[in-house]
Design an enzyme around this catalytic site. Sequence first.
Site, mmCIF file in Angstrom:
data_model
loop_
_atom_site.group_PDB
_atom_site.id
_atom_site.type_symbol
_atom_site.label_atom_id
_atom_site.label_comp_id
_atom_site.label_asym_id
_atom_site.label_seq_id
_atom_site.Cartn_x
_atom_site.Cartn_y
_atom_site.Cartn_z
ATOM 1 N N HIS A 1 -7.707 -4.989 -0.803
ATOM 2 C CA HIS A 1 -6.492 -4.246 -0.458
ATOM 3 C C HIS A 1 -5.724 -5.056 0.583
ATOM 4 O O HIS A 1 -5.798 -4.781 1.786
ATOM 5 C CB HIS A 1 -6.884 -2.863 0.084
ATOM 6 C CG HIS A 1 -5.807 -1.832 -0.036
ATOM 7 N ND1 HIS A 1 -5.484 -1.227 -1.227
ATOM 8 C CD2 HIS A 1 -4.966 -1.303 0.895
ATOM 9 C CE1 HIS A 1 -4.511 -0.351 -1.030
ATOM 10 N NE2 HIS A 1 -4.172 -0.383 0.252
ATOM 11 N N SER B 1 0.837 -1.196 0.000
ATOM 12 C CA SER B 1 0.000 0.000 0.000
ATOM 13 C C SER B 1 0.879 1.257 0.000
ATOM 14 O O SER B 1 1.610 1.486 -0.947
ATOM 15 C CB SER B 1 -0.952 -0.050 1.201
ATOM 16 O OG SER B 1 -1.939 0.943 1.115
ATOM 17 N N ASP C 1 -10.113 -4.508 -5.003
ATOM 18 C CA ASP C 1 -9.555 -3.415 -4.204
ATOM 19 C C ASP C 1 -10.352 -2.143 -4.508
ATOM 20 O O ASP C 1 -10.306 -1.622 -5.635
ATOM 21 C CB ASP C 1 -8.083 -3.219 -4.542
ATOM 22 C CG ASP C 1 -7.357 -2.290 -3.572
ATOM 23 O OD1 ASP C 1 -8.013 -1.370 -3.042
ATOM 24 O OD2 ASP C 1 -6.154 -2.487 -3.367
#
Length: 216
Positions: free
Chosen positions: A192, A111, A161
């Site tokens: 995610h 991320s 996601d």
Amino acid sequence: MTAPAELNRPHVYLPAEGEPTGPPLLLLHGTGGDEHDLLPLRGHLSSAAAVLSVRGTVLENGMPRFFRRLREGVFDEDDLRRRTDELADFVLLASGLYGIEPGSLVAVGFSNGANIASAMLFQRPNVLAGAVLIAAMVPYADPPAADLTGKPVIISNGDRDFMITADMTKRLADQLLNRGAEVTAMPHAGGHEIDATLLPQIRTLIEGVHRSGPTR
């Protein structure tokens, strides 16, 4: 081990043990994480290899990040450039003090960590031998014209996601490919997150970096 006094940024260093199966790793956490979050990936991706895991120094509502964002999905690119240089300088200093071969680290970012890892590829390409970008977005609207020839980059984004569209993933891949990187897409059906079922495939790919040595 005790960190050298020059390294005043929060981090963890794990030295290589015996015969590493893969390259040394630079681990970069997601928003709200820290330098301990991704340490378990060492055993899955590069057993016994040296590891440098670094904490982001920007706080967003008390949560560590590597750079500022203006709102969700919109990055402060000026801050990103500054923070990328700061991180790259720290990695080079730490590599020298810990005896990591310059340019041999493979970044594994999740991320926010993946986003600064790709920013480092574009902005300071000689720091990394390659990267594993998990739940990654596009860091720069117009990235620097880096030479990434021969550098392996894995992008592993989830089909569900909510933060990252398929078009965004393709745009990131195209930016890397246009600069010569060897991009491998490893999508998964989740969101995610890190898909543990892909770790053996990622390990196989980055072991090639270890065998061939650092790229330019």
